[in-house]
Scaffold this active site. Structure first.
Site, PDB file in Angstrom:
ATOM      1  N   ASP A 257      31.944  11.977 -36.148  1.00  0.00           N
ATOM      2  CA  ASP A 257      31.044  12.047 -34.989  1.00  0.00           C
ATOM      3  C   ASP A 257      30.641  10.632 -34.565  1.00  0.00           C
ATOM      4  O   ASP A 257      29.545  10.413 -34.055  1.00  0.00           O
ATOM      5  CB  ASP A 257      29.806  12.900 -35.288  1.00  0.00           C
ATOM      6  CG  ASP A 257      29.029  13.248 -34.019  1.00  0.00           C
ATOM      7  OD1 ASP A 257      29.587  13.144 -32.918  1.00  0.00           O
ATOM      8  OD2 ASP A 257      27.846  13.613 -34.139  1.00  0.00           O
TER       9      ASP A 257
ATOM     10  N   LYS B 255      35.588  23.066 -27.115  1.00  0.00           N
ATOM     11  CA  LYS B 255      34.299  22.673 -27.690  1.00  0.00           C
ATOM     12  C   LYS B 255      33.143  23.295 -26.916  1.00  0.00           C
ATOM     13  O   LYS B 255      33.086  23.190 -25.684  1.00  0.00           O
ATOM     14  CB  LYS B 255      34.170  21.134 -27.636  1.00  0.00           C
ATOM     15  CG  LYS B 255      32.828  20.569 -28.095  1.00  0.00           C
ATOM     16  CD  LYS B 255      32.700  20.513 -29.598  1.00  0.00           C
ATOM     17  CE  LYS B 255      31.303  20.122 -30.071  1.00  0.00           C
ATOM     18  NZ  LYS B 255      31.095  18.672 -30.111  1.00  0.00           N
TER      19      LYS B 255
ATOM     20  N   HIS C 106      28.956  22.784 -31.245  1.00  0.00           N
ATOM     21  CA  HIS C 106      27.740  21.994 -31.484  1.00  0.00           C
ATOM     22  C   HIS C 106      26.649  23.032 -31.694  1.00  0.00           C
ATOM     23  O   HIS C 106      26.159  23.632 -30.737  1.00  0.00           O
ATOM     24  CB  HIS C 106      27.414  21.080 -30.285  1.00  0.00           C
ATOM     25  CG  HIS C 106      26.218  20.217 -30.539  1.00  0.00           C
ATOM     26  ND1 HIS C 106      26.282  18.856 -30.694  1.00  0.00           N
ATOM     27  CD2 HIS C 106      24.909  20.530 -30.718  1.00  0.00           C
ATOM     28  CE1 HIS C 106      25.071  18.371 -30.939  1.00  0.00           C
ATOM     29  NE2 HIS C 106      24.214  19.381 -30.959  1.00  0.00           N
TER      30      HIS C 106
ATOM     31  N   HIS D  21      34.163  10.553 -30.760  1.00  0.00           N
ATOM     32  CA  HIS D  21      33.911  10.252 -29.343  1.00  0.00           C
ATOM     33  C   HIS D  21      34.518   8.897 -29.013  1.00  0.00           C
ATOM     34  O   HIS D  21      34.180   7.903 -29.656  1.00  0.00           O
ATOM     35  CB  HIS D  21      32.403  10.219 -29.063  1.00  0.00           C
ATOM     36  CG  HIS D  21      31.738  11.524 -29.367  1.00  0.00           C
ATOM     37  ND1 HIS D  21      31.627  12.537 -28.448  1.00  0.00           N
ATOM     38  CD2 HIS D  21      31.194  12.008 -30.514  1.00  0.00           C
ATOM     39  CE1 HIS D  21      31.031  13.588 -29.006  1.00  0.00           C
ATOM     40  NE2 HIS D  21      30.761  13.291 -30.265  1.00  0.00           N
TER      41      HIS D  21
ATOM     42  N   HIS E  10      29.547  18.736 -37.382  1.00  0.00           N
ATOM     43  CA  HIS E  10      28.476  17.902 -37.937  1.00  0.00           C
ATOM     44  C   HIS E  10      27.337  18.710 -38.563  1.00  0.00           C
ATOM     45  O   HIS E  10      26.220  18.724 -38.062  1.00  0.00           O
ATOM     46  CB  HIS E  10      27.940  16.905 -36.910  1.00  0.00           C
ATOM     47  CG  HIS E  10      27.789  17.424 -35.494  1.00  0.00           C
ATOM     48  ND1 HIS E  10      27.150  18.590 -35.190  1.00  0.00           N
ATOM     49  CD2 HIS E  10      28.211  16.906 -34.316  1.00  0.00           C
ATOM     50  CE1 HIS E  10      27.184  18.762 -33.875  1.00  0.00           C
ATOM     51  NE2 HIS E  10      27.827  17.761 -33.336  1.00  0.00           N
TER      52      HIS E  10
ATOM     53  N   ASN F 274      33.237  15.268 -24.099  1.00  0.00           N
ATOM     54  CA  ASN F 274      31.966  15.145 -23.352  1.00  0.00           C
ATOM     55  C   ASN F 274      31.883  13.835 -22.569  1.00  0.00           C
ATOM     56  O   ASN F 274      30.968  13.038 -22.748  1.00  0.00           O
ATOM     57  CB  ASN F 274      30.756  15.323 -24.279  1.00  0.00           C
ATOM     58  CG  ASN F 274      30.680  14.286 -25.378  1.00  0.00           C
ATOM     59  OD1 ASN F 274      31.691  13.765 -25.828  1.00  0.00           O
ATOM     60  ND2 ASN F 274      29.470  13.975 -25.817  1.00  0.00           N
TER      61      ASN F 274
ATOM     62  N   HIS G 276      36.350  14.756 -35.733  1.00  0.00           N
ATOM     63  CA  HIS G 276      35.278  14.787 -34.707  1.00  0.00           C
ATOM     64  C   HIS G 276      34.985  13.359 -34.272  1.00  0.00           C
ATOM     65  O   HIS G 276      34.354  12.601 -35.001  1.00  0.00           O
ATOM     66  CB  HIS G 276      34.008  15.441 -35.271  1.00  0.00           C
ATOM     67  CG  HIS G 276      32.914  15.599 -34.252  1.00  0.00           C
ATOM     68  ND1 HIS G 276      32.210  16.774 -34.110  1.00  0.00           N
ATOM     69  CD2 HIS G 276      32.403  14.742 -33.324  1.00  0.00           C
ATOM     70  CE1 HIS G 276      31.314  16.639 -33.139  1.00  0.00           C
ATOM     71  NE2 HIS G 276      31.408  15.401 -32.650  1.00  0.00           N
TER      72      HIS G 276
HETATM   73  C1  NCD Z   1      27.304  12.576 -29.399  1.00  0.00           C
HETATM   74  C2  NCD Z   1      27.633  11.653 -28.240  1.00  0.00           C
HETATM   75  O1  NCD Z   1      26.995  10.615 -28.094  1.00  0.00           O
HETATM   76  O2  NCD Z   1      28.593  11.941 -27.488  1.00  0.00           O
HETATM   77  N1  NCD Z   1      26.013  12.216 -29.925  1.00  0.00           N
HETATM   78  C3  NCD Z   1      25.517  12.521 -31.155  1.00  0.00           C
HETATM   79  O3  NCD Z   1      24.355  12.232 -31.406  1.00  0.00           O
HETATM   80  N2  NCD Z   1      26.247  13.110 -32.071  1.00  0.00           N
HETATM   81  C4  NCD Z   1      27.368  13.992 -28.952  1.00  0.00           C
HETATM   82  C5  NCD Z   1      27.343  14.991 -30.083  1.00  0.00           C
HETATM   83  O4  NCD Z   1      28.306  15.145 -30.821  1.00  0.00           O
HETATM   84  O5  NCD Z   1      26.304  15.650 -30.231  1.00  0.00           O
HETATM   85 ZN    ZN Z   2      29.937  14.594 -31.544  1.00  0.00          ZN
END
Ligand code: NCD
Ligand code: ZN
Length: 343
Positions: free
Chosen positions: A247, A99, A136, A15, A174, A41, A13
């Site tokens: 995450d 997702k 999520h 970003h 998460h 995202n 997971h």
């Molecule tokens: C994530 C993001 O910033 O893209 N933020 C977070 O607090 N985890 C999005 C997500 O996974 O919820």
């Molecule tokens: Zn995330």
């Protein structure tokens, strides 16, 4: 223990964003992990195979020379995701999952799904093509307290999805609560979960005691100590349903340290070290390799990695920030000392 050698892990997971942020954060992840599930995202979100393949090329182009890191792409579900897109995704070797972001639940989720029932035909197709469904798991109902949003999502939405689609592979992303640990444990082997380093190491005091600490603000939000302990027990249990997903979610410093700060902790440069710290604190370093390097690959039906990484007991200081060219990025534990170091 002074030295820990484990199979190179994967991050299930992550970003990565685009542009200068991507160029800054990607080397941090590529140094630690062989592969990562890349969350879709972005703005605009990655909703088609074509967009995902072009994003994948952007990631590959930003890799440090010689890196063998492999981005595993995902698609963002919307109310208008088509059955044809699911079929196309199932035929691409680079797309590994879809997702679900409940609309309004987190960063860049406004294009998400208002009511999960809306996408049941799509879930049927994911089940048919055996593509994992990543969730999520938080409701967005303003009446529901933010600390209860995960539990209520599981009760009102996910329980029915698990029942209606018994062969659908689901990753509850998460996890943050004891309720979620119980939900995943009690479900069949097709339901698994990722756990972040911040939810293993911290409870909500880290965010709120002694002044508000925006770098500890992520979604789902840190919970009470009782929940942290349940997550630790799940992570060190050796149960293959629970595996590593950082995450890691970078946001520029001025958008975190803000009157309306963004959700997301940036952990990529120190992710494995944080997990090692959490496992060591619970006398479970011997359980780290399964959690970090085996169970996720097994769940996704991918081969386990063959090379290894070494962590040593060495004190080092986490950099205070990184310059993305678009602003500064502050990692979790900025300027603090860690006792494990990936070499
Ligand atoms: C994530 C993001 O910033 O893209 N933020 C977070 O607090 N985890 C999005 C997500 O996974 O919820
Ligand atoms: Zn995330």
């Amino acid at each position: 223990m002074e030295k820990l050698i484990i199979t190179r892990p994967d991050d299930w997971h992550l970003h990565l964003r685009n542009g200068g942020m991507l160029k800054t954060v990607l080397p941090h992840t590529a140094r630690q992990f062989a592969r990562a599930i890349v969350m879709p995202n972005l703005r605009p979100p990655i909703t088609t195979v074509e967009q995902a393949l072009s994003y994948r090329n952007e990631i590959l182009a930003a890799l440090p020379p010689g890196s063998a890191f492999e981005p595993l792409m995902t698609l963002y579900l919307t109310g208008s995701t088509s059955l044809a897109e699911v079929k196309a995704a199932s035929e691409s070797e680079h797309i590994h999952a879809f997702k679900l972001y409940p609309a309004g639940a987190t960063t860049n989720s406004d294009a998400g799904v208002a009511d999960p029932k809306q996408i049941y035909p799509i879930l049927e197709a994911l089940q048919k093509y055996d593509l994992p469904f990543l969730v999520h798991g938080e409701v967005v109902d303003p009446e529901i307290d933010i600390f209860d949003r995960e539990r209520v999502f599981l009760e009102t939405h996910l329980a029915d999805i698990v029942k209606q689609f018994p062969a659908l592979r689901i990753v509850v992303e998460h996890l943050t609560t004891q309720d979620a640990v119980e939900f995943v444990t009690e479900a069949g082997p097709q339901v698994a979960a990722t756990i972040t380093p911040q939810h293993l190491l911290y409870n909500r005091n880290a965010l709120l005691v002694g002044g508000i600490k925006p770098h500890y603000y992520c979604l789902p939000i840190l919970k009470r100590e009782q929940h942290r302990q349940a997550l630790v027990n799940a992570a060190i249990s050796g149960n293959p349903k629970f595996f590593l997903g950082t995450d890691s979610a970078p946001h520029l410093q001025h958008l975190k340290e803000h009157a309306c700060g963004c959700a997301g902790c940036y952990s990529a440069p120190l992710a494995l070290e944080l997990y090692a710290e959490a496992f060591e604190a619970n006398s479970a370093l011997d359980k780290l390799e399964g959690f970090a390097s085996f169970y996720g690959a097994d769940f996704y039906g991918l081969p386990r990695n063959s090379e290894s990484v070494t962590l040593t007991k060495t004190t080092w200081t986490v950099p205070t920030d990184f310059d993305t060219g678009e602003g500064l990025l502050v990692p979790l534990r900025s300027g603090e000392q860690l006792t494990w170091k990936l070499i």
